[in-house]
Scaffold this motif. Structure first.
Motif: not given
Length: 156
Positions: A9-18
């Motif tokens: 879930a956090i990996e997903s969030l990070v990728k969206e924020l990059l």
């Protein structure tokens, strides 16, 4: 949420924020039992502390809003992996072409040399043996399947 689900879930969030217009990429996410979340990012052109801070603030806000950790019971660190962390992604290998590396093979043998090239299957090292007139240079290809880890060597 399980540890694996949290990381995903956090990996997903990070990728969206990059930022889409920048060369920043996610290397890994680690979560300690104390809810200490460590995000390792890298960039082809180098990663500034300002970019890490910006992503940290945005990610912290989203995690709080989602309520994944009641009462804000988590800490968040966003940084580049550092020289002591092994290379994990093909993109990291490509970024470090020309640098000296130490490759630890699956059988615990180590090979050191200058990283000359990398593709999806193999890393290529330039290695020097002997000294003076007896010195020879050899080029060695090492399949990724044979590599346990690769670390950058600092030359002083």
């Amino acid at each position: 949420m399980t540890q694996d689900n949290s990381i995903t879930a956090i990996e997903s969030l990070v990728k969206e924020l990059l930022p889409e217009n920048e060369d920043i990429f996610l290397v890994s996410v680690k979560i300690k039992p104390t809810n200490n979340i460590k995000i390792f990012l890298d960039a082809d052109s180098g990663l500034s502390i300002e970019k890490c801070i910006k992503i940290n603030r945005a990610l912290y806000k989203v995690i709080e809003e989602k309520g994944w950790y009641p009462d804000g019971d988590f800490s968040l660190e966003v940084s580049s992996p550092g020289l002591d962390e092994p290379l994990k992604l093909l993109r990291q290998y490509k970024k470090n072409i020309g640098r000296n590396v130490e490759v630890t093979l699956n059988d615990d043998k180590k090979q050191e040399g200058k990283l000359l090239a990398v593709n999806e299957e193999t890393v290529t090292l330039e290695q020097h043996e002997g000294k003076g007139k007896k010195a020879i240079t050899k080029i060695t290809g090492i399949p990724f399947a044979d590599i346990r880890q690769t670390k950058i060597q600092i030359v002083f």
